[in-house]
Design a protein around this motif. Structure first.
Motif, PDB file in Angstrom:
ATOM      1  N   ASP A  43       2.796   5.689 -10.293  1.00 34.91           N
ATOM      2  CA  ASP A  43       3.442   5.123 -11.492  1.00 34.91           C
ATOM      3  C   ASP A  43       3.988   3.720 -11.226  1.00 34.91           C
ATOM      4  OD1 ASP A  43       4.425   4.674 -13.949  1.00 34.91           O
ATOM      5  OD2 ASP A  43       5.949   6.245 -13.930  1.00 34.91           O
ATOM      6  N   LEU A  44       3.085   2.750 -11.138  1.00 36.46           N
ATOM      7  CA  LEU A  44       3.466   1.384 -10.777  1.00 36.46           C
ATOM      8  C   LEU A  44       4.404   0.751 -11.801  1.00 36.46           C
ATOM      9  CD1 LEU A  44       0.085  -0.008  -9.421  1.00 36.46           C
ATOM     10  CD2 LEU A  44       1.895   1.208  -8.210  1.00 36.46           C
ATOM     11  N   ARG A  45       4.426   1.272 -13.027  1.00 33.69           N
ATOM     12  CA  ARG A  45       5.315   0.693 -14.047  1.00 33.69           C
ATOM     13  C   ARG A  45       6.775   0.946 -13.719  1.00 33.69           C
ATOM     14  NH1 ARG A  45       2.915   3.784 -19.040  1.00 33.69           N
ATOM     15  NH2 ARG A  45       3.092   5.383 -17.428  1.00 33.69           N
ATOM     16  N   GLU A  46       7.085   2.058 -13.049  1.00 38.90           N
ATOM     17  CA  GLU A  46       8.474   2.396 -12.717  1.00 38.90           C
ATOM     18  C   GLU A  46       8.704   2.403 -11.211  1.00 38.90           C
ATOM     19  OE1 GLU A  46      10.754   2.735 -14.951  1.00 38.90           O
ATOM     20  OE2 GLU A  46       9.404   2.544 -16.654  1.00 38.90           O
ATOM     21  N   ASN A  47       7.840   1.712 -10.492  1.00 43.50           N
ATOM     22  CA  ASN A  47       7.880   1.763  -9.026  1.00 43.50           C
ATOM     23  C   ASN A  47       8.628   0.531  -8.504  1.00 43.50           C
ATOM     24  OD1 ASN A  47       7.306   1.749  -6.256  1.00 43.50           O
ATOM     25  ND2 ASN A  47       5.360   2.812  -6.590  1.00 43.50           N
ATOM     26  N   PHE A  48       9.927   0.700  -8.197  1.00 44.66           N
ATOM     27  CA  PHE A  48      10.737  -0.427  -7.737  1.00 44.66           C
ATOM     28  C   PHE A  48      10.211  -0.978  -6.422  1.00 44.66           C
ATOM     29  CE2 PHE A  48      14.144  -1.870  -4.907  1.00 44.66           C
ATOM     30  CZ  PHE A  48      14.615  -2.947  -5.639  1.00 44.66           C
ATOM     31  N   GLU A  49       9.838  -0.077  -5.489  1.00 50.13           N
ATOM     32  CA  GLU A  49       9.358  -0.532  -4.186  1.00 50.13           C
ATOM     33  C   GLU A  49       8.114  -1.399  -4.327  1.00 50.13           C
ATOM     34  OE1 GLU A  49      10.101   2.515  -4.939  1.00 50.13           O
ATOM     35  OE2 GLU A  49      11.664   3.246  -3.553  1.00 50.13           O
ATOM     36  N   TYR A  50       7.219  -1.022  -5.253  1.00 48.43           N
ATOM     37  CA  TYR A  50       5.996  -1.804  -5.451  1.00 48.43           C
ATOM     38  C   TYR A  50       6.310  -3.184  -6.011  1.00 48.43           C
ATOM     39  CZ  TYR A  50       1.376  -3.106  -7.207  1.00 48.43           C
ATOM     40  OH  TYR A  50       0.216  -3.776  -7.445  1.00 48.43           O
ATOM     41  N   LYS A  51       7.206  -3.240  -7.019  1.00 53.03           N
ATOM     42  CA  LYS A  51       7.562  -4.527  -7.615  1.00 53.03           C
ATOM     43  C   LYS A  51       8.217  -5.441  -6.582  1.00 53.03           C
ATOM     44  CE  LYS A  51       8.155  -2.724 -12.306  1.00 53.03           C
ATOM     45  NZ  LYS A  51       9.115  -2.428 -13.384  1.00 53.03           N
ATOM     46  N   ALA A  52       9.116  -4.859  -5.761  1.00 56.03           N
ATOM     47  CA  ALA A  52       9.800  -5.665  -4.747  1.00 56.03           C
ATOM     48  C   ALA A  52       8.805  -6.192  -3.724  1.00 56.03           C
ATOM     49  CB  ALA A  52      10.884  -4.835  -4.062  1.00 56.03           C
ATOM     50  N   ALA A  53       7.865  -5.344  -3.310  1.00 59.34           N
ATOM     51  CA  ALA A  53       6.874  -5.773  -2.324  1.00 59.34           C
ATOM     52  C   ALA A  53       5.955  -6.861  -2.894  1.00 59.34           C
ATOM     53  CB  ALA A  53       6.049  -4.572  -1.846  1.00 59.34           C
ATOM     54  N   LYS A  54       5.588  -6.747  -4.179  1.00 60.25           N
ATOM     55  CA  LYS A  54       4.747  -7.767  -4.796  1.00 60.25           C
ATOM     56  C   LYS A  54       5.504  -9.087  -4.953  1.00 60.25           C
ATOM     57  CE  LYS A  54       1.120  -7.486  -6.314  1.00 60.25           C
ATOM     58  NZ  LYS A  54      -0.180  -7.841  -5.691  1.00 60.25           N
ATOM     59  N   ASP A  55       6.793  -9.011  -5.273  1.00 61.13           N
ATOM     60  CA  ASP A  55       7.597 -10.239  -5.353  1.00 61.13           C
ATOM     61  C   ASP A  55       7.665 -10.917  -3.993  1.00 61.13           C
ATOM     62  OD1 ASP A  55       8.067  -9.877  -8.021  1.00 61.13           O
ATOM     63  OD2 ASP A  55      10.046  -8.959  -7.769  1.00 61.13           O
ATOM     64  N   THR A  56       7.854 -10.117  -2.953  1.00 68.05           N
ATOM     65  CA  THR A  56       7.869 -10.670  -1.599  1.00 68.05           C
ATOM     66  C   THR A  56       6.524 -11.303  -1.259  1.00 68.05           C
ATOM     67  OG1 THR A  56       9.485  -9.011  -0.892  1.00 68.05           O
ATOM     68  CG2 THR A  56       8.233 -10.124   0.843  1.00 68.05           C
ATOM     69  N   GLN A  57       5.444 -10.674  -1.713  1.00 64.17           N
ATOM     70  CA  GLN A  57       4.106 -11.220  -1.461  1.00 64.17           C
ATOM     71  C   GLN A  57       3.971 -12.617  -2.073  1.00 64.17           C
ATOM     72  OE1 GLN A  57       0.688  -9.776  -3.737  1.00 64.17           O
ATOM     73  NE2 GLN A  57      -0.361  -9.396  -1.801  1.00 64.17           N
ATOM     74  N   LYS A  58       4.487 -12.809  -3.299  1.00 70.77           N
ATOM     75  CA  LYS A  58       4.410 -14.124  -3.939  1.00 70.77           C
ATOM     76  C   LYS A  58       5.138 -15.172  -3.114  1.00 70.77           C
ATOM     77  CE  LYS A  58       4.175 -12.252  -8.645  1.00 70.77           C
ATOM     78  NZ  LYS A  58       4.894 -12.122  -9.934  1.00 70.77           N
ATOM     79  N   VAL A  59       6.332 -14.814  -2.621  1.00 71.35           N
ATOM     80  CA  VAL A  59       7.112 -15.760  -1.820  1.00 71.35           C
ATOM     81  C   VAL A  59       6.371 -16.104  -0.535  1.00 71.35           C
ATOM     82  CG1 VAL A  59       9.251 -16.054  -0.515  1.00 71.35           C
ATOM     83  CG2 VAL A  59       9.317 -15.001  -2.772  1.00 71.35           C
ATOM     84  N   LEU A  60       5.829 -15.077   0.121  1.00 70.08           N
ATOM     85  CA  LEU A  60       5.135 -15.311   1.394  1.00 70.08           C
ATOM     86  C   LEU A  60       3.885 -16.163   1.194  1.00 70.08           C
ATOM     87  CD1 LEU A  60       5.414 -11.770   3.032  1.00 70.08           C
ATOM     88  CD2 LEU A  60       6.731 -13.808   3.602  1.00 70.08           C
ATOM     89  N   MET A  61       3.106 -15.863   0.163  1.00 71.78           N
ATOM     90  CA  MET A  61       1.875 -16.620  -0.058  1.00 71.78           C
ATOM     91  C   MET A  61       2.186 -18.060  -0.475  1.00 71.78           C
ATOM     92  SD  MET A  61      -0.235 -14.443   0.893  1.00 71.78           S
ATOM     93  CE  MET A  61      -1.716 -15.385   0.580  1.00 71.78           C
ATOM     94  N   ALA A  97       0.831  -1.206   0.000  1.00 71.41           N
ATOM     95  CA  ALA A  97       0.000   0.000   0.000  1.00 71.41           C
ATOM     96  C   ALA A  97       0.863   1.254   0.000  1.00 71.41           C
ATOM     97  CB  ALA A  97      -0.930  -0.006   1.217  1.00 71.41           C
ATOM     98  N   GLN A  98       1.927   1.229   0.811  1.00 69.53           N
ATOM     99  CA  GLN A  98       2.829   2.384   0.871  1.00 69.53           C
ATOM    100  C   GLN A  98       3.501   2.600  -0.482  1.00 69.53           C
ATOM    101  OE1 GLN A  98       3.370   4.537   3.308  1.00 69.53           O
ATOM    102  NE2 GLN A  98       4.947   5.653   2.218  1.00 69.53           N
ATOM    103  N   ALA A  99       3.974   1.510  -1.083  1.00 71.26           N
ATOM    104  CA  ALA A  99       4.652   1.629  -2.372  1.00 71.26           C
ATOM    105  C   ALA A  99       3.683   2.099  -3.453  1.00 71.26           C
ATOM    106  CB  ALA A  99       5.277   0.286  -2.755  1.00 71.26           C
ATOM    107  N   ARG A 100       2.433   1.643  -3.379  1.00 73.77           N
ATOM    108  CA  ARG A 100       1.441   2.059  -4.375  1.00 73.77           C
ATOM    109  C   ARG A 100       1.193   3.561  -4.307  1.00 73.77           C
ATOM    110  NH1 ARG A 100      -2.371  -1.187  -3.041  1.00 73.77           N
ATOM    111  NH2 ARG A 100      -2.040  -2.832  -4.585  1.00 73.77           N
ATOM    112  N   SER A 101       1.319   4.129  -3.102  1.00 72.31           N
ATOM    113  CA  SER A 101       1.074   5.564  -2.935  1.00 72.31           C
ATOM    114  C   SER A 101       2.120   6.416  -3.629  1.00 72.31           C
ATOM    115  CB  SER A 101       1.026   5.923  -1.445  1.00 72.31           C
ATOM    116  OG  SER A 101       2.316   5.818  -0.860  1.00 72.31           O
ATOM    117  N   TYR A 102       3.275   5.804  -3.974  1.00 75.98           N
ATOM    118  CA  TYR A 102       4.312   6.575  -4.665  1.00 75.98           C
ATOM    119  C   TYR A 102       3.934   6.853  -6.125  1.00 75.98           C
ATOM    120  CZ  TYR A 102       7.198   5.140  -0.675  1.00 75.98           C
ATOM    121  OH  TYR A 102       7.695   4.926   0.590  1.00 75.98           O
TER     122      TYR A 102
END
Length: 739
Positions: free
Chosen positions: A615-633, A608-613
């Motif tokens: 431009d999700l296409r160039e948002n490194f924090e968002y991509k990293a957080a989503k990758d972590t989400q895949k691993v956790l799930m 959510a924090q990363a999404r607030s930044y």
């Protein structure tokens, strides 16, 4: 309480000017520039020394000397406000407010009232006077009446500072001006309708966005026409030309637009690609120029902000001053490292370098031993500064857990630590092979051959770590000492590790098997048919894979080994439960609870924090957080499946008439006569250091259901081994209690 003497001031016939004009020029027309500067400096010095009473007395003395210059006295009052004494500033400015009003200095009068309002927000008489001051200044502005009504300045329940802020915002939003809204970005004010009480603003998403005045005053921020984002809309070609001809001027414009400080990570998406096409080339050149310009403070870290200084300071002096003020070793190390990078550009760096060396040594001696990473980074820097001593070796000798240390270090620092240990303490590296990450194993690959017997035994007993197995899978084809390892045994160990490893380590093996299309087939190329069938059974039964991925792997096996297809046809048997100790079961349950209650919710917040930044296409924090989400799930699903299939036990009912799960068996190697005792326990209890092997391990499967006196054959990397079973008993209490 400090007593203020009342002084009467004569009205001045000077023309009306905005307060910033007063600071810049007006009072200097009546007071000589040198004298004005001297009076300001005197007050600054007294306030900086904490001598507030003396500063007030000095102001009162000056108020008598310049009684007919209330505008000049107002600029002196501002020194008190800037120094963090708003109440004192309000008391002093109250003495000259009537004179400012009488002199017709309406902007100065309004500023004086704002100072008083900030210090005394509940003073009711100020509200009417503020309205009067605004009316005097903006009497020809048709918007004023509506703005004052919207601000409810006359309402005692609304904080005065809040009402003033709304008035100032709405006054600044004149047609043709620019503003910013948090969600909609930058816009241009097209019209201000005082009758309907609304603004029409051209935002990128809507060229005719209507906003009520009350909401506009709360949600909009006026911006200058020189703001970078405004210039990008009105003069993009000019900015592009500025980037080419005067890169530092463009950098200054960005910093002024964004509060005089911005990190290079934020700077890039602001300028590239609209203003700067080739970002890396432009930024490398601009950063080099900025480092030489004393108006800019350019840090070494990308995440740290670049700062536009209010006064020019050489980078050398700034770093030395920061080093002296730094309270901790980690801060001193970071600053000294920055200084070392620019030392070649300094005419005489020896003295400041010596001061930093001495400071680092003193801080290192005072830093607690448990801060191992901080101490080691300082030791690396001292080595780079060529300070005599064995700082790095000494710090590494104090570390008891090398794998944990390496996990905390940066990639570059880990390489340096490994290089130092390869020279000084090779045995410590070899002893920790099963705990190192795959990237650390890459660095010590040339040392692993002597540890081959232990590594191969760990794989055979399914006790090898997921990181070690990942490294073996990637290197088995080109490493001679790994050639005796059976591919089928390796795959069984990989599947076992994936079921019990941490999410991060299991994900490495998961991706390795899926992305390398030939790995599974290549490892089984020379395996016996029965071994391939065992792998197929295990692959179908393991909860480590999602169903679609499991089918993909089975399809690869079927293509290479068609006889495996029989398992896809006959996969109807009920899956057998995992027998596990209660202790290991609780550990897995605790890991699942931690995932569900802490790590997954925290990851959701990060997304959510990363999404607030934006431009999700160039948002490194968002991509990293989503990758972590895949691993956790993925890990959550694995643990839930494992726990569903798990059956806890304390092994108290294990029968000893034959080798069973939960028994201790002593065997003798018939070739050497050497007796060995093994404890065959739950699926998650393996510990080769204490001869505890999990029952799914190959050796345990060979021994299960055998009786005393039976001779069994077991596969090893050197061929067939024969063991005689001499004794079967219940495990000792100390073994069970240590699980």
């Amino acid at each position: 309480m400090f007593y203020l003497r009342r002084v009467t001031y004569a009205a001045s016939p000077a023309p009306v000017n905005a307060f910033h004009c007063i600071l810049a020029a007006t009072h200097y027309n009546a007071v000589p520039m040198s004298a004005a500067h001297e009076q300001h400096q005197q007050l600054r010095d007294l306030l900086a020394q904490g001598r507030l009473d003396d500063a007030q007395f000095r102001w009162l003395e000056l108020s008598e000397q310049f009684a007919n210059q209330p505008d000049f006295l107002l600029t002196l009052v501002k020194e008190f406000a800037d120094a963090g004494h708003p109440r004192t500033a309000a008391e002093l400015v109250a003495l000259i407010t009537p004179s400012l009003k009488a002199a017709g200095k309406h902007h100065e009068w309004l500023y004086a009232l704002k100072l008083r309002a900030a210090a005394s927000p509940k003073e009711k008489t100020l509200r009417a006077e503020l309205a009067e001051a605004y009316t005097a200044i903006y009497q020809t502005d048709p918007r004023l009446k509506a703005i004052l009504a919207i601000s409810v300045l006359d309402n005692d329940t609304v904080p005065m500072t809040e009402a003033i802020a709304k008035i100032e915002t709405l006054l600044a939003l004149a047609p043709g001006s620019y503003c910013q809204q948090k969600s909609w970005g930058f816009g241009r004010v097209k019209s201000f309708d005082a009758t309907l009480g609304r603004l029409i603003i051209a935002f990128p998403h809507n060229p005719d966005h209507a906003l009520q005045l009350a909401y506009a005053g709360e949600s909009l921020t006026p911006v200058s026409a020189d703001h970078l984002e405004v210039r990008k809309q009105t003069d993009l070609a000019g900015l592009q030309q500025l980037a080419t001809t005067e890169p530092l001027a463009l950098l200054r414009l960005v910093l002024v637009s964004y509060g005089h400080a911005i990190s290079s990570e934020r700077l890039e998406p602001i300028l590239a690609p609209s203003v700067v096409a080739d970002w890396k080339k432009w930024w490398d050149n601009t950063k080099r120029l900025a480092k030489r310009d004393p108006h800019f403070d350019v840090p070494a870290k990308k995440s740290a902000p670049i700062v536009l200084r209010t006064a020019p300071v050489s980078q050398q002096d700034a770093l030395l001053e920061a080093f002296r003020d730094a309270p901790s070793l980690i801060q001193k190390t970071d600053i000294a490292r920055q200084f070392l990078r620019i030392a070649d550009e300094i005419d005489d760096p020896e003295l400041p370098l010596q001061e930093m060396q001495d400071g680092l040594l003193a801080s290192l001696a005072a830093t607690k031993l448990h801060l191992r990473v901080v101490r080691l980074e300082a030791a690396f820097l001292l080595e780079d500064m060529r300070v005599p001593g064995t700082f790095v070796v000494d710090e590494l000798r104090r570390v008891t857990n090398l794998p944990a240390l390496f996990d905390e270090l940066s990639v570059a620092s880990e390489k340096r630590a490994v290089a130092a240990l390869k020279i000084s303490e090779t045995d410590r590296l070899i002893a920790s092979v099963n705990q190192f990450s795959a990237k650390t194993l890459d660095q010590i690959a040339d040392l692993l051959a002597p540890a081959a017997p232990q590594i191969l035994q760990n794989v055979q007993n399914q006790a090898a770590s997921a990181e070690l197995l990942a490294w073996i899978c990637r290197n088995i084809s080109g490493t001679s000492w790994l050639q005796p390892l059976s591919g089928a045994v390796l795959i069984q160990a990989v599947l076992s590790a994936m079921e019990i490893a941490t999410a991060k380590s299991a994900a490495k093996l998961y991706d390795l098997l899926l992305k390398d299309e030939m790995l599974l087939v290549d490892l089984l190329a020379n395996a016996p048919t029965d071994a391939i069938r065992d792998v197929a059974r295990r692959l179908l039964a393991t909860p480590a894979f999602e169903e679609l991925d499991r089918r993909l792997l089975m399809a690869r096996l079927v293509k290479a080994f068609p006889f495996v297809q029989e398992f896809l046809i006959t996969r109807t048997a009920k899956e057998q439960p995992f027998i596990v100790s209660w202790t290991s079961l609780r550990r897995r349950q605790a890991e699942l609870d931690d995932l569900i209650q802490k790590r997954i919710p925290q990851n959701s917040k990060e997304i959510a924090q990363a999404r607030s930044y934006g431009d999700l296409r160039e948002n490194f924090e968002y991509k990293a957080a989503k990758d972590t989400q895949k691993v956790l799930m993925r890990r959550r699903g694995e643990l839930e499946l494992l726990l569903i299939r798990s059956q806890g036990t304390d092994f108290s009912d294990a029968k000893t008439d034959a080798v069973n799960i939960g028994t201790t068996v002593t065997v003798t190697d018939l070739a050497t006569g050497q007796p060995t005792t093994y404890h065959i326990l739950g699926a998650w209890d393996s510990d080769t250091a204490r001869n505890i092997i999990s029952y799914p391990a190959a050796l345990a499967q060979t021994l299960l259901n055998k009786r005393v006196g039976d001779v069994v054959e077991a596969n090893s990397d050197t061929g067939k081994l024969q063991f005689r079973i001499d004794r079967i008993e219940n495990p000792p209490d100390e073994i069970l209690q240590s699980l």
